[in-house]
Design a protein around this motif. Structure first.
Motif, PDB file in Angstrom:
ATOM      1  N   GLY A  13      10.066  -1.015   0.415  1.00  0.00           N
ATOM      2  CA  GLY A  13       9.392  -1.715  -0.677  1.00  0.00           C
ATOM      3  C   GLY A  13      10.333  -2.560  -1.510  1.00  0.00           C
ATOM      4  N   GLY A  16      -0.250   1.930  -5.764  1.00  0.00           N
ATOM      5  CA  GLY A  16       0.897   2.834  -5.740  1.00  0.00           C
ATOM      6  C   GLY A  16       1.118   3.428  -7.122  1.00  0.00           C
ATOM      7  N   SER A  17       2.345   3.859  -7.363  1.00  0.00           N
ATOM      8  CA  SER A  17       2.627   4.575  -8.616  1.00  0.00           C
ATOM      9  C   SER A  17       2.663   3.622  -9.813  1.00  0.00           C
ATOM     10  CB  SER A  17       3.975   5.286  -8.496  1.00  0.00           C
ATOM     11  OG  SER A  17       4.978   4.318  -8.255  1.00  0.00           O
ATOM     12  N   CYS A  27      -5.102   9.572  -5.805  1.00  0.00           N
ATOM     13  CA  CYS A  27      -4.922   9.062  -7.176  1.00  0.00           C
ATOM     14  C   CYS A  27      -6.003   9.582  -8.113  1.00  0.00           C
ATOM     15  CB  CYS A  27      -4.914   7.540  -7.172  1.00  0.00           C
ATOM     16  SG  CYS A  27      -6.392   6.852  -6.428  1.00  0.00           S
ATOM     17  N   LEU A  80      -3.130   1.983  -9.819  1.00  0.00           N
ATOM     18  CA  LEU A  80      -1.978   2.880 -10.044  1.00  0.00           C
ATOM     19  C   LEU A  80      -2.393   4.346 -10.177  1.00  0.00           C
ATOM     20  CD1 LEU A  80      -0.169   0.483 -12.561  1.00  0.00           C
ATOM     21  CD2 LEU A  80      -0.085   0.478 -10.061  1.00  0.00           C
ATOM     22  N   GLU A 124       1.437  13.249 -13.390  1.00  0.00           N
ATOM     23  CA  GLU A 124       0.704  13.177 -12.118  1.00  0.00           C
ATOM     24  C   GLU A 124       1.552  13.906 -11.080  1.00  0.00           C
ATOM     25  OE1 GLU A 124       0.760   9.502  -9.771  1.00  0.00           O
ATOM     26  OE2 GLU A 124      -1.385   9.729  -9.490  1.00  0.00           O
ATOM     27  N   THR A 171       0.818  -1.222   0.000  1.00  0.00           N
ATOM     28  CA  THR A 171       0.000   0.000   0.000  1.00  0.00           C
ATOM     29  C   THR A 171       0.855   1.277   0.000  1.00  0.00           C
ATOM     30  OG1 THR A 171      -0.193  -0.250   2.408  1.00  0.00           O
ATOM     31  CG2 THR A 171      -2.041  -1.026   1.083  1.00  0.00           C
TER      32      THR A 171
HETATM   33  P1  NAP Z   1       4.949   4.175  -4.569  1.00  0.00           P
HETATM   34  O1  NAP Z   1       6.211   4.906  -4.453  1.00  0.00           O
HETATM   35  O2  NAP Z   1       4.677   3.446  -5.832  1.00  0.00           O
HETATM   36  O3  NAP Z   1       4.920   3.128  -3.334  1.00  0.00           O
HETATM   37  C1  NAP Z   1       3.827   2.295  -3.106  1.00  0.00           C
HETATM   38  C2  NAP Z   1       4.255   1.104  -2.266  1.00  0.00           C
HETATM   39  O4  NAP Z   1       5.106   0.250  -3.050  1.00  0.00           O
HETATM   40  C3  NAP Z   1       5.084   1.491  -1.035  1.00  0.00           C
HETATM   41  O5  NAP Z   1       4.737   0.664   0.032  1.00  0.00           O
HETATM   42  C4  NAP Z   1       6.499   1.228  -1.532  1.00  0.00           C
HETATM   43  O6  NAP Z   1       7.446   1.087  -0.497  1.00  0.00           O
HETATM   44  C5  NAP Z   1       6.299  -0.036  -2.326  1.00  0.00           C
HETATM   45  N1  NAP Z   1       7.360  -0.376  -3.277  1.00  0.00           N
HETATM   46  C6  NAP Z   1       8.306   0.434  -3.804  1.00  0.00           C
HETATM   47  N2  NAP Z   1       9.105  -0.261  -4.648  1.00  0.00           N
HETATM   48  C7  NAP Z   1       8.663  -1.529  -4.654  1.00  0.00           C
HETATM   49  C8  NAP Z   1       9.073  -2.710  -5.338  1.00  0.00           C
HETATM   50  N3  NAP Z   1      10.109  -2.711  -6.177  1.00  0.00           N
HETATM   51  N4  NAP Z   1       8.393  -3.847  -5.132  1.00  0.00           N
HETATM   52  C9  NAP Z   1       7.312  -3.853  -4.304  1.00  0.00           C
HETATM   53  N5  NAP Z   1       6.884  -2.767  -3.614  1.00  0.00           N
HETATM   54  C10 NAP Z   1       7.546  -1.615  -3.799  1.00  0.00           C
HETATM   55  O7  NAP Z   1       3.697   5.132  -4.314  1.00  0.00           O
HETATM   56  P2  NAP Z   1       3.483   6.238  -3.179  1.00  0.00           P
HETATM   57  O8  NAP Z   1       4.374   7.387  -3.434  1.00  0.00           O
HETATM   58  O9  NAP Z   1       3.481   5.623  -1.822  1.00  0.00           O
HETATM   59  O10 NAP Z   1       1.949   6.662  -3.484  1.00  0.00           O
HETATM   60  C11 NAP Z   1       1.598   7.542  -4.502  1.00  0.00           C
HETATM   61  C12 NAP Z   1       1.195   6.818  -5.777  1.00  0.00           C
HETATM   62  O11 NAP Z   1       0.163   5.854  -5.506  1.00  0.00           O
HETATM   63  C13 NAP Z   1       0.586   7.758  -6.803  1.00  0.00           C
HETATM   64  O12 NAP Z   1       1.098   7.474  -8.078  1.00  0.00           O
HETATM   65  C14 NAP Z   1      -0.904   7.456  -6.739  1.00  0.00           C
HETATM   66  O13 NAP Z   1      -1.620   7.749  -7.906  1.00  0.00           O
HETATM   67  C15 NAP Z   1      -0.905   5.996  -6.447  1.00  0.00           C
HETATM   68  N6  NAP Z   1      -2.174   5.607  -5.828  1.00  0.00           N
HETATM   69  C16 NAP Z   1      -3.082   4.898  -6.582  1.00  0.00           C
HETATM   70  C17 NAP Z   1      -4.334   4.578  -6.039  1.00  0.00           C
HETATM   71  C18 NAP Z   1      -5.361   3.798  -6.796  1.00  0.00           C
HETATM   72  O14 NAP Z   1      -6.237   3.221  -6.159  1.00  0.00           O
HETATM   73  N7  NAP Z   1      -5.310   3.750  -8.120  1.00  0.00           N
HETATM   74  C19 NAP Z   1      -4.637   4.988  -4.725  1.00  0.00           C
HETATM   75  C20 NAP Z   1      -3.686   5.694  -4.005  1.00  0.00           C
HETATM   76  C21 NAP Z   1      -2.454   5.995  -4.560  1.00  0.00           C
HETATM   77  P3  NAP Z   1       8.623   2.224  -0.337  1.00  0.00           P
HETATM   78  O15 NAP Z   1       7.928   3.490  -0.008  1.00  0.00           O
HETATM   79  O16 NAP Z   1       9.508   1.689   0.721  1.00  0.00           O
HETATM   80  O17 NAP Z   1       9.326   2.332  -1.666  1.00  0.00           O
END
Ligand code: NAP
Length: 450
Positions: A187, A207-208, A261, A228, A354, A126
């Motif tokens: 992550g 996540g992203s 998001c 995403l 974004e 998450t």
């Molecule tokens: P993020 O950087 O993608 O991180 C999301 C999660 O993934 C974190 O727990 C992160 O841990 C983990 N992670 C990172 N690298 C990974 C890997 N190689 N393998 C597995 N897990 C890994 O996103 P964020 O900055 O926390 O959140 C913002 C993003 O989430 C935005 O792009 C937003 O649009 C998206 N989002 C989408 C929705 C939806 O429902 N569509 C809802 C909310 C947010 P670390 O932080 O330790 O890297």
């Protein structure tokens, strides 16, 4: 240990355990041994567990809201809404335990039963922005269908998940095994092990798009659900109720400092009403209170980190260099970005990126041009303001998005509706019933006469 910071004061407010890859593997081995116990837990027990969790979140509502305010920087009144959404998601999931119906098909002298089965171990990963409610959208459907969840929360705002894990683990205590594990850390270590480990049969990631694509490449033959990012178009047609559009688009652009998001990504406004709309939109945005998330009247707090705030400041400057006209804001104070509105051309950097910050670009164009411009590489939510049912139907038919909202902004989400994107915005759907379907598989049992 990993230090946890308040994004508004930048003070250290706690620390969390940093799981190593070896420790994650050990937890997975332990969970694997219990997966039959979880699968065999009766419907009424799963129902009771989910309701107990919902009730205990409710009892601790104010504590959760404060944690979200100090850890994620969410204005306290918006934090309370997030807690309510988590309670609702656990309750809805409880009611769905009783709705897990299959199908019976006849084939002459055979009976074919199609039934839903849990995958066993599910990895849930998450993001930082809705740590409580987005975790609920993964954990609660897993419990409903009989999966054990191994959960990696974002280390940027983990404290609400730590509190939630205590509540969930307490609810499982009397059954003698753990139906849920919180795996804090980074992550690239913890999340990655969940993705590559063969014992984890499904991954539910929010996540992203960048990390989501990495996961899709690495997960192999696991089931994956990816929620995403997006650059969500919000369209105001010339027959729209402008006051309604202004009110809803200001909320959709600046709630939680744009870190949602489904925040408004770009506003496309019909050139015939653009002057009137823009004037009212800027005036309404000026009323927002910017400040400490713990203050009851704060509408816009900080973004999650100094690094992200500086990145957001840079992208505002790039947009202006590309010809963007600054109409409001553009100012940064530490982690605060003041609500920022720019009028831009459709090829401006802000229309393709974004920002996850309180920054909104406005493009004026004709209705035909808007229809062309509004489809992009992303496909999460789109919104259209119009009083004309034919236009509402035409746009909703042509917009390639997971959700099209008429007369509200792209920010609209209801916890039971199917929610998710296409293209770079993801795969699969959440929303309790749909998440349960994604996180289970169909087994056909064919009974023949002996
Ligand atoms: P993020 O950087 O993608 O991180 C999301 C999660 O993934 C974190 O727990 C992160 O841990 C983990 N992670 C990172 N690298 C990974 C890997 N190689 N393998 C597995 N897990 C890994 O996103 P964020 O900055 O926390 O959140 C913002 C993003 O989430 C935005 O792009 C937003 O649009 C998206 N989002 C989408 C929705 C939806 O429902 N569509 C809802 C909310 C947010 P670390 O932080 O330790 O890297």
């Amino acid at each position: 240990m990993i230090d946890v910071y308040n994004p508004y004061t930048l003070e250290k407010i706690g620390e969390i355990k940093e799981y190593s890859r070896e420790e994650v593997k050990e937890v997975i081995e332990k969970a694997e041994k219990d997966k039959e116990k979880m699968r065999n837990l009766s419907v009424s027990r799963r129902y009771n567990i989910l309701l107990r969790i919902a009730n205990n979140i409710k009892k601790n509502k104010e504590e959760f809201a404060k944690l979200l305010a100090i850890d994620a920087g969410k204005p306290i009144k918006q934090a309370r809404v997030e807690v309510d959404k988590a309670i609702k998601t656990f309750r809805l999931s409880a009611s769905y335990t009783k709705e897990l119906r299959g199908e019976v098909l006849g084939d002459d002298e055979k009976i074919i039963i199609a039934k839903r089965e849990p995958y066993g171990l599910v990895g849930a990963i998450t993001p930082y922005n809705y740590p409580l409610s987005l975790s609920a959208h993964k954990i609660a459907p897993c419990i409903a269908v009989g999966n054990i969840t191994l959960h990696h929360p974002s280390p940027k705002a983990p404290l609400a998940c730590v509190k939630l894990s205590e509540i969930i683990n307490e609810a499982f205590k009397k059954y003698g095994f753990d139906g849920y594990y919180l795996l804090t850390g980074y992550g690239e270590v913890v999340g990655d092990e969940l993705v590559v480990n063969d014992k984890i049969r499904a991954i539910s990631f929010t996540g992203s798009s960048k990390v989501g694509e990495k996961i899709a490449k690495k997960a192999g033959l696991k089931k994956i659900v990816l929620e995403l990012g997006g650059v969500n178009p919000n369209i105001v047609l010339k027959d729209a109720n402008i006051d309604l559009a202004v009110k809803r688009l200001v909320k959709g652009s600046f709630l939680y400092a744009g870190q949602v998001c489904i925040s408004v990504g770009v506003i496309y406004v019909d050139e015939e009403i653009a002057d009137k709309f823009i004037e009212k939109f800027v005036d309404e945005a000026k009323k927002l209170k910017v400040g400490n998330p713990l203050d009851e009247d704060t509408d816009v707090g900080p973004v999650i980190s100094l690094e992200h705030a500086k990145w957001a400041e840079d992208i505002i400057n790039k947009s202006i260099e590309e010809g963007g006209k600054l109409l409001l804001g553009g100012k940064r104070e530490r982690t605060i970005i003041y609500p920022t509105i720019l009028e831009v051309e459709p090829d401006n950097i802000l229309c393709k990126t974004e920002t996850f910050a309180p920054i909104v670009p406005i493009v004026r164009a004709s209705e035909e041009e808007i229809l062309e411009l509004a489809n992009s590489d992303y496909g999460l939510h789109a919104a259209v303001f119009t009083n004309n049912i034919n236009k509402a139907m035409k746009f909703s038919h042509n917009l390639e998005y997971g959700g099209v909202i008429i007369n509200n902004s792209s920010l609209y989400r209801n916890d039971s509706m199917p929610f998710g994107g296409i293209k770079k915005s993801g795969l699969g759907r959440e929303g309790v019933k749909y998440a349960i379907e994604e996180l289970s598989y169909i087994k056909s049992v064919i009974i023949n006469k002996s």
